[in-house]
Design a protein around this motif. Structure first.
Motif, PDB file in Angstrom:
ATOM      1  N   CYS A 281       0.843  -1.203   0.000  1.00 59.68           N
ATOM      2  CA  CYS A 281       0.000   0.000   0.000  1.00 59.68           C
ATOM      3  C   CYS A 281       0.878   1.253   0.000  1.00 59.68           C
ATOM      4  O   CYS A 281       1.826   1.349   0.771  1.00 59.68           O
ATOM      5  N   PRO A 282       0.610   2.229  -0.886  1.00 59.17           N
ATOM      6  CA  PRO A 282       1.513   3.387  -0.992  1.00 59.17           C
ATOM      7  C   PRO A 282       1.413   4.396   0.150  1.00 59.17           C
ATOM      8  O   PRO A 282       2.166   5.358   0.169  1.00 59.17           O
ATOM      9  N   TYR A 283       0.515   4.189   1.097  1.00 60.65           N
ATOM     10  CA  TYR A 283       0.397   5.139   2.216  1.00 60.65           C
ATOM     11  C   TYR A 283       1.667   5.093   3.075  1.00 60.65           C
ATOM     12  O   TYR A 283       2.165   4.006   3.380  1.00 60.65           O
ATOM     13  N   PRO A 284       2.188   6.260   3.485  1.00 62.74           N
ATOM     14  CA  PRO A 284       3.438   6.274   4.252  1.00 62.74           C
ATOM     15  C   PRO A 284       3.374   5.345   5.467  1.00 62.74           C
ATOM     16  O   PRO A 284       2.428   5.418   6.252  1.00 62.74           O
ATOM     17  N   GLU A 285       4.356   4.474   5.572  1.00 60.66           N
ATOM     18  CA  GLU A 285       4.538   3.552   6.689  1.00 60.66           C
ATOM     19  C   GLU A 285       3.532   2.402   6.722  1.00 60.66           C
ATOM     20  O   GLU A 285       3.556   1.585   7.642  1.00 60.66           O
ATOM     21  N   PRO A 340       5.362  11.574 -11.092  1.00 61.29           N
ATOM     22  CA  PRO A 340       6.484  10.851 -11.698  1.00 61.29           C
ATOM     23  C   PRO A 340       7.233  10.062 -10.623  1.00 61.29           C
ATOM     24  O   PRO A 340       7.553  10.601  -9.568  1.00 61.29           O
ATOM     25  N   GLY A 341       7.449   8.760 -10.855  1.00 60.69           N
ATOM     26  CA  GLY A 341       8.109   7.918  -9.864  1.00 60.69           C
ATOM     27  C   GLY A 341       7.136   7.047  -9.095  1.00 60.69           C
ATOM     28  O   GLY A 341       7.545   6.102  -8.432  1.00 60.69           O
ATOM     29  N   GLY A 342       5.846   7.351  -9.141  1.00 57.71           N
ATOM     30  CA  GLY A 342       4.883   6.482  -8.483  1.00 57.71           C
ATOM     31  C   GLY A 342       3.838   7.265  -7.703  1.00 57.71           C
ATOM     32  O   GLY A 342       3.821   8.491  -7.692  1.00 57.71           O
ATOM     33  N   VAL A 343       2.973   6.489  -7.031  1.00 57.74           N
ATOM     34  CA  VAL A 343       1.860   7.095  -6.298  1.00 57.74           C
ATOM     35  C   VAL A 343       2.362   7.614  -4.952  1.00 57.74           C
ATOM     36  O   VAL A 343       3.096   6.925  -4.247  1.00 57.74           O
ATOM     37  N   VAL A 344       1.992   8.853  -4.636  1.00 58.27           N
ATOM     38  CA  VAL A 344       2.392   9.477  -3.376  1.00 58.27           C
ATOM     39  C   VAL A 344       1.143   9.863  -2.588  1.00 58.27           C
ATOM     40  O   VAL A 344       0.034   9.846  -3.115  1.00 58.27           O
ATOM     41  N   ARG A 354       4.198  12.667   0.587  1.00 56.64           N
ATOM     42  CA  ARG A 354       4.997  11.673   1.304  1.00 56.64           C
ATOM     43  C   ARG A 354       4.903  10.331   0.588  1.00 56.64           C
ATOM     44  O   ARG A 354       3.879   9.999  -0.007  1.00 56.64           O
ATOM     45  N   VAL A 355       5.984   9.576   0.662  1.00 53.93           N
ATOM     46  CA  VAL A 355       6.004   8.257   0.024  1.00 53.93           C
ATOM     47  C   VAL A 355       6.137   7.178   1.087  1.00 53.93           C
ATOM     48  O   VAL A 355       6.616   7.439   2.184  1.00 53.93           O
ATOM     49  N   HIS A 358       8.741   1.704   2.667  1.00 60.83           N
ATOM     50  CA  HIS A 358       8.876   0.291   3.046  1.00 60.83           C
ATOM     51  C   HIS A 358       9.934  -0.379   2.151  1.00 60.83           C
ATOM     52  O   HIS A 358       9.901  -0.210   0.927  1.00 60.83           O
ATOM     53  N   PRO A 359      10.867  -1.147   2.740  1.00 62.27           N
ATOM     54  CA  PRO A 359      11.940  -1.749   1.926  1.00 62.27           C
ATOM     55  C   PRO A 359      11.420  -2.604   0.772  1.00 62.27           C
ATOM     56  O   PRO A 359      12.041  -2.678  -0.286  1.00 62.27           O
ATOM     57  N   GLN A 360      10.279  -3.266   0.962  1.00 63.49           N
ATOM     58  CA  GLN A 360       9.722  -4.113  -0.079  1.00 63.49           C
ATOM     59  C   GLN A 360       9.439  -3.319  -1.360  1.00 63.49           C
ATOM     60  O   GLN A 360       9.506  -3.856  -2.466  1.00 63.49           O
ATOM     61  N   ARG A 361       9.160  -2.045  -1.193  1.00 64.57           N
ATOM     62  CA  ARG A 361       8.789  -1.244  -2.372  1.00 64.57           C
ATOM     63  C   ARG A 361       9.964  -1.014  -3.317  1.00 64.57           C
ATOM     64  O   ARG A 361       9.758  -0.664  -4.462  1.00 64.57           O
ATOM     65  N   ARG A 362      11.185  -1.215  -2.830  1.00 62.50           N
ATOM     66  CA  ARG A 362      12.327  -1.112  -3.749  1.00 62.50           C
ATOM     67  C   ARG A 362      12.272  -2.199  -4.812  1.00 62.50           C
ATOM     68  O   ARG A 362      12.849  -2.066  -5.877  1.00 62.50           O
ATOM     69  N   LEU A 363      11.588  -3.313  -4.503  1.00 65.58           N
ATOM     70  CA  LEU A 363      11.459  -4.411  -5.469  1.00 65.58           C
ATOM     71  C   LEU A 363      10.217  -4.275  -6.320  1.00 65.58           C
ATOM     72  O   LEU A 363       9.965  -5.092  -7.196  1.00 65.58           O
ATOM     73  N   SER A 364       9.409  -3.265  -6.039  1.00 65.83           N
ATOM     74  CA  SER A 364       8.224  -3.050  -6.869  1.00 65.83           C
ATOM     75  C   SER A 364       8.663  -2.508  -8.226  1.00 65.83           C
ATOM     76  O   SER A 364       9.809  -2.077  -8.408  1.00 65.83           O
ATOM     77  N   ALA A 365       7.750  -2.521  -9.171  1.00 63.37           N
ATOM     78  CA  ALA A 365       8.114  -2.055 -10.513  1.00 63.37           C
ATOM     79  C   ALA A 365       8.608  -0.606 -10.475  1.00 63.37           C
ATOM     80  O   ALA A 365       9.633  -0.282 -11.060  1.00 63.37           O
ATOM     81  N   MET A 366       7.885   0.260  -9.765  1.00 65.69           N
ATOM     82  CA  MET A 366       8.307   1.645  -9.743  1.00 65.69           C
ATOM     83  C   MET A 366       9.606   1.810  -8.964  1.00 65.69           C
ATOM     84  O   MET A 366      10.432   2.658  -9.284  1.00 65.69           O
ATOM     85  N   GLY A 367       9.810   0.983  -7.946  1.00 67.44           N
ATOM     86  CA  GLY A 367      11.064   1.029  -7.198  1.00 67.44           C
ATOM     87  C   GLY A 367      12.236   0.609  -8.069  1.00 67.44           C
ATOM     88  O   GLY A 367      13.310   1.211  -8.031  1.00 67.44           O
TER      89      GLY A 367
END
Ligand SMILES: [Zn+2]
Length: 372
Positions: A281-285, A340-344, A354-355, A358-367
């Motif tokens: 989920c793109p919500y911060p934290e 640009p770069g993804g959903v904020v 704010r983005v 979460h470390p998992q998001r680095r493996l997401s497509a946008m990450g």
């Protein structure tokens, strides 16, 4: 004292180490004071690694003491056979910034990244079921289950199948309770074996700058190339990506563009792309994985938002439900927007977007697209 806890953790530890802040004056429980004294020993006590110790202290100035505690909690689990030394990694982790929870998750991910590289490592010995012995004031009892992360994901995916059926039968049932009911049913042998979709590899392709694309021509995406010719997404993917389970094409600004696999998966195309785009989920934290998310219209349907990928994101039930759907009404909870770069997330106070870090998001497509 409170300010010291919030940003001056290193100074506090230094005072403890030098005796300027005696234990009796800390005003903390003895276990907290004991923990701080141990930390003071690490960062200001004798060591053979004087240079790295000084570097860690410098890097860690500004961190709250709670963040330093989390960093040390994860460092204690670093394998002795890891390619990095404990002190080198300590310097790196002391350079992390963010909320205490963000630093906690990031530090855990970085230590794990080293531990998983150690040959022959088997974390299955750490699996555990604990608790369930005490009864609280409301007559409830709590147990915890610890499994390798992949096993836990499979377990939850099976429970989710049962939980979804239970919620279909009783729409008032929330996710937390439905999962509890599912876990109980399966545990007592009454749950039907679920059949969750298996995890599949997902390749990510960046839509290069030299192509422009037009959506949905004949059920495929057509890319116009700078040499004046065109190529379909399928043709493109067939040049070397065929062995992957799925290949999604993503644009750094627009998000998901198209997904390729056999046609029987076509109905899930949007969902797969939206999940792969963010993974969490793109919500911060927020920590809710994409498989447990709903699909959210960035511009709501009633404000003429379209059901296309650029206007959608995966978001958990809570943060989907709380989103301010009317962009013209006074902000209450804030809203998701694609940038640009993804959903904020745009907070309701009008502050900077704010983005979710979460470390998992680095493996997401946008990450992956954002990675250097
Ligand atoms: Zn969320």
């Amino acid at each position: 004292m409170m300010r010291a806890l919030a940003t001056r953790g290193m100074e506090l530890l230094e005072d403890i180490a030098s005796g300027a802040a005696p234990r009796a004056h800390l005003g903390q429980s003895s276990s907290t004071a004991g923990s701080w004294e141990r930390l003071a020993g690490v960062y200001f006590g004798p060591t053979r690694q004087k240079k790295l110790q000084a570097a860690a202290v410098t890097a860690g100035r500004g961190l709250p003491v709670a963040a330093i505690e989390r960093i040390e909690k994860h460092l204690r689990k670093l394998s002795r056979k890891a390619a990095v030394s404990e002190w080198e990694l300590r310097v790196e982790l002391c350079g992390l910034r963010g909320t205490v929870d963000e630093i906690d998750r990031e530090a855990a991910a970085r230590v794990y990244a080293h531990n998983r590289q150690v040959p022959g490592t088997d974390n299955r010995g750490l699996r555990a079921f604990r608790g369930g012995k005490n009864v609280d004031a409301q007559g409830m009892s709590t147990a915890t289950l610890t499994l390798p992360a992949g096993d836990m994901a499979r377990y939850k995916a099976h429970l989710q199948v049962t939980a979804d059926k239970l919620r279909e039968a009783d729409p008032s049932l929330d996710w937390t309770r439905a999962m509890a009911d599912a876990a109980y049913q399966h545990g007592v042998g009454g749950g039907q074996a679920g059949n969750p979709p298996p995890p599949v590899p997902f390749g990510v392709m960046r839509a290069p700058d030299y192509v422009t694309y037009a959506r949905g021509e004949g059920g495929d995406t057509v890319f116009g190339l700078s040499d004046g010719t065109t190529i379909t997404g399928r043709e493109w993917v067939e040049k070397g990506f065929a062995e992957l389970g799925y290949v999604g094409i993503f644009d750094p600004v627009e998000g998901g563009i198209d997904l390729y696999r056999e046609s029987r998966f076509a109905n899930d195309k949007q969902r797969m792309l939206l999940k792969a785009e963010t993974l969490v989920c793109p919500y911060p934290e927020c920590t809710t994985p994409a498989d447990e998310c709903q699909f959210h219209h960035l511009t709501a349907w009633e404000y003429e938002g379209e059901t296309n990928l650029a206007n959608m994101t995966a978001a958990c039930r809570v943060h989907n439900g709380r989103n301010d759907d009317d962009p013209h009404a006074p902000p209450r909870n804030g809203r998701f927007e694609r940038e640009p770069g993804g959903v904020v997330f745009h907070p309701p106070d009008g502050g900077p977007p704010r983005v979710n870090r979460h470390p998992q998001r680095r493996l997401s497509a946008m990450g992956l697209l954002a990675a250097p």
